[in-house]
Enzyme design. Structure first.
Site, PDB file in Angstrom:
ATOM      1  N   GLY A 119     -29.410  19.415  10.283  1.00 36.39           N
ATOM      2  CA  GLY A 119     -28.552  19.612   9.098  1.00 36.39           C
ATOM      3  C   GLY A 119     -28.265  21.068   8.456  1.00 36.39           C
ATOM      4  N   GLY A 136     -31.991  18.145  15.841  1.00 33.59           N
ATOM      5  CA  GLY A 136     -33.102  17.497  16.310  1.00 33.59           C
ATOM      6  C   GLY A 136     -32.953  16.576  17.462  1.00 33.59           C
ATOM      7  CE  LYS A 143     -29.354  12.530  10.768  1.00 34.70           C
ATOM      8  NZ  LYS A 143     -29.825  13.761  11.049  1.00 34.70           N
ATOM      9  NE  ARG A 199     -37.091  20.694  13.669  1.00 32.66           N
ATOM     10  CZ  ARG A 199     -36.425  19.570  13.172  1.00 32.66           C
ATOM     11  NH1 ARG A 199     -37.363  18.547  12.659  1.00 32.66           N
ATOM     12  NH2 ARG A 199     -35.249  19.652  12.938  1.00 32.66           N
TER      13      ARG A 199
HETATM   14  P1  ADP Z   1     -28.614  15.241  15.790  1.00 34.06           P
HETATM   15  O1  ADP Z   1     -30.205  14.900  15.410  1.00 34.06           O
HETATM   16  O2  ADP Z   1     -28.799  16.092  17.147  1.00 34.06           O
HETATM   17  O3  ADP Z   1     -27.882  16.122  14.559  1.00 34.06           O
HETATM   18  P2  ADP Z   1     -27.829  12.909  15.178  1.00 34.06           P
HETATM   19  O4  ADP Z   1     -29.189  12.460  14.605  1.00 34.06           O
HETATM   20  O5  ADP Z   1     -26.596  12.781  14.409  1.00 34.06           O
HETATM   21  O6  ADP Z   1     -28.046  14.060  16.107  1.00 34.06           O
HETATM   22  O7  ADP Z   1     -27.370  11.628  16.373  1.00 34.06           O
HETATM   23  C1  ADP Z   1     -28.516  11.206  17.441  1.00 34.06           C
HETATM   24  C2  ADP Z   1     -28.401   9.871  17.803  1.00 34.06           C
HETATM   25  O8  ADP Z   1     -26.845   9.333  17.921  1.00 34.06           O
HETATM   26  C3  ADP Z   1     -28.935   9.323  18.930  1.00 34.06           C
HETATM   27  O9  ADP Z   1     -30.285   8.588  18.506  1.00 34.06           O
HETATM   28  C4  ADP Z   1     -27.920   8.570  19.794  1.00 34.06           C
HETATM   29  O10 ADP Z   1     -28.588   7.373  20.149  1.00 34.06           O
HETATM   30  C5  ADP Z   1     -27.048   8.389  18.798  1.00 34.06           C
HETATM   31  N1  ADP Z   1     -25.705   8.040  19.200  1.00 34.06           N
HETATM   32  C6  ADP Z   1     -24.960   8.923  20.060  1.00 34.06           C
HETATM   33  N2  ADP Z   1     -23.794   8.049  20.517  1.00 34.06           N
HETATM   34  C7  ADP Z   1     -24.022   6.968  19.942  1.00 34.06           C
HETATM   35  C8  ADP Z   1     -22.975   5.865  20.107  1.00 34.06           C
HETATM   36  N3  ADP Z   1     -21.869   5.868  20.636  1.00 34.06           N
HETATM   37  N4  ADP Z   1     -23.228   4.617  19.274  1.00 34.06           N
HETATM   38  C9  ADP Z   1     -24.423   4.684  18.677  1.00 34.06           C
HETATM   39  N5  ADP Z   1     -25.242   5.645  18.554  1.00 34.06           N
HETATM   40  C10 ADP Z   1     -24.932   6.818  19.204  1.00 34.06           C
HETATM   41 MG    MG Z   2     -31.054  13.616  14.290  1.00 27.86          MG
END
Ligand code: ADP
Ligand code: MG
Length: 399
Positions: A377, A353, A200, A35
């Protein structure tokens, strides 16, 4: 939106720039400076124009209190290294230190205010409270440049209210991000594949509504997949599950079927007895998750199937790791998807992120993709079709 070039001669002008420098930290060590790097083009352009550059940014969630562990000091230090110049960090946000540092600034020099979220007004829901803080920001500068793409979906004092108070333009990062999002929403080259994962779940389910209309295929992994598997009547054990979203998800599956779109779910899952880095992984069919185990990644067969889909696409948007990619035993699905994106002959976009951090962590370089978005987001809300306040306020000022 106006660009920096539309702001006229900036020599000697005090330019307030909202950047997104919200980097992941391990103590005071930055673990991914993506970033900060993404902020460089606008800052360099302003310096070259002879502006006095004043950076506003946030870090983490100090929630209106001064908390030293959320100081922008590590970001200021890294920015100084990358710009190869001094970056003076104020000790406060709009107090005496900020006033002095910004008043003493030479043309082409860079200063940074402390974490804007140390001020309770920054994230206040009360417009008057935010406005009071925005007035104080505005007093420190002559013009405003909005370049923190990761926060443009927030109605916050340094993003929204400040833009309304000074001549304002979007920075090059915001333009670049919006340009890519436009290509994803207006006549994307087909086939258009969207891959969603991450944790999320309820946030991301909201995007599906809109994506199901624009994309041809939606491939789903990560934590949200278990709500889809459960909606099909499968046992998901102790995996992440949003019970109150089951009906919504059933609706998506039906909607996809009726409109000839595909929602692709994994056929195998990597499971473990507990949510732990060294928990022993086992691969099972998606319909055979034991009740005392939980799914932590998509399986190898699914990774390959997702990769095939992705490689054949002309447009791909990916948000959210396919599994707990921070842990080696559960990173293979994410790696397979990332690898496939690097082989796309067309537009490949990574958003979010954790997704961006995961691809860098797995050894991919930014150049392997058409675009890595700095805002998870913000990009999702754009794709949902929502109005982003930080962009809308700049568009209104067009005249
Ligand atoms: P981003 O920041 O790319 O939008 P998120 O914040 O939604 O992504 O999700 C990222 C997190 O999701 C990571 O820390 C990962 O460990 C978790 N994650 C992915 N698959 C699973 C799962 N099956 N169970 C629990 N956590 C998960
Ligand atoms: Mg995230």
């Amino acid at each position: 939106m106006k660009s920096v070039d539309d702001l006229g001669d900036l020599r000697g002008k005090r330019v307030l720039v909202r950047c997104d420098l919200n980097v992941p930290l391990d103590g005071d060590q930055i673990t991914d400076d993506g970033r900060i790097r993404a902020s460089l083009p606008t800052l360099t352009k302003l310096r070259e124009a002879g502006a006095k550059v004043i950076v506003l940014a946030h870090l983490g969630r100090p929630k209106g209190q001064v908390k030293p562990e959320f100081s922008l000091a590590p970001a200021a230090k890294r920015l100084a290294e990358l710009l190869d110049t001094e970056v003076a960090l104020a000790e406060d946000v709009v107090g005496p230190s900020a006033t002095k540092i910004t008043a003493d600034l030479a043309d082409g020099a860079v200063a940074m205010l402390e974490n804007v979220r140390f001020e309770p007004g920054e994230e206040s829901k009360d417009e008057a409270v935010r406005g009071e803080l925005a007035d104080k920001y505005a007093a420190l500068g002559d013009v405003f440049v909005s370049d923190g793409f990761g926060v443009v979906h927030r109605k916050q004092a340094s993003v929204y209210d400040l833009a309304a108070r000074l001549p304002a333009a979007a920075g090059t990062l915001v333009f670049a991000e919006v340009e890519v999002l436009r290509r994803l929403t207006e006549e994307p080259a087909r086939p258009y594949v969207v891959v969603l994962g991450g944790a999320k779940v309820s946030d991301k389910l909201a995007v599906i509504d809109n994506l199901i209309k624009t994309a041809d295929t939606l491939a789903i992994g990560g934590g949200m997949v278990f709500t889809f598997l459960a909606a099909q009547g499968l046992e998901v054990g102790k995996s992440l599950l949003e019970e109150d979203q089951l009906e919504t998800v059933k609706g998506y599956l039906e909607q996809a079927e009726q409109s000839g779109k595909r929602i692709v779910l994994p056929t195998d899952i990597v499971i473990a007895p507990e949510f732990k880095q060294d928990a022993p992984p086992t691969v099972v069919a998606a319909g055979a998750i034991p009740s005392d185990q939980l799914g932590l990644d998509i399986g190898p067969e699914s990774g390959q199937a997702f990769a095939e889909l992705i490689k054949d696409a002309k447009t791909v948007f990916w948000n959210g790791p396919m599994g707990v990619a921070e842990w080696e035993s559960f990173a293979a699905g994410t790696k397979a998807v990332a690898q496939a994106l690097t082989e796309v002959d067309g537009l490949s976009v990574v958003g979010g992120g954790d997704s961006a951090a995961a691809v860098r962590d797995l050894g991919f370089s930014d150049d392997d993709f058409s675009h890595i978005s700095t805002g998870g987001g913000a990009s999702l809300e754009y794709l949902e079709g929502k109005e982003l306040p930080g962009l809308a306020v700049l568009e209104e000022k067009k005249d």
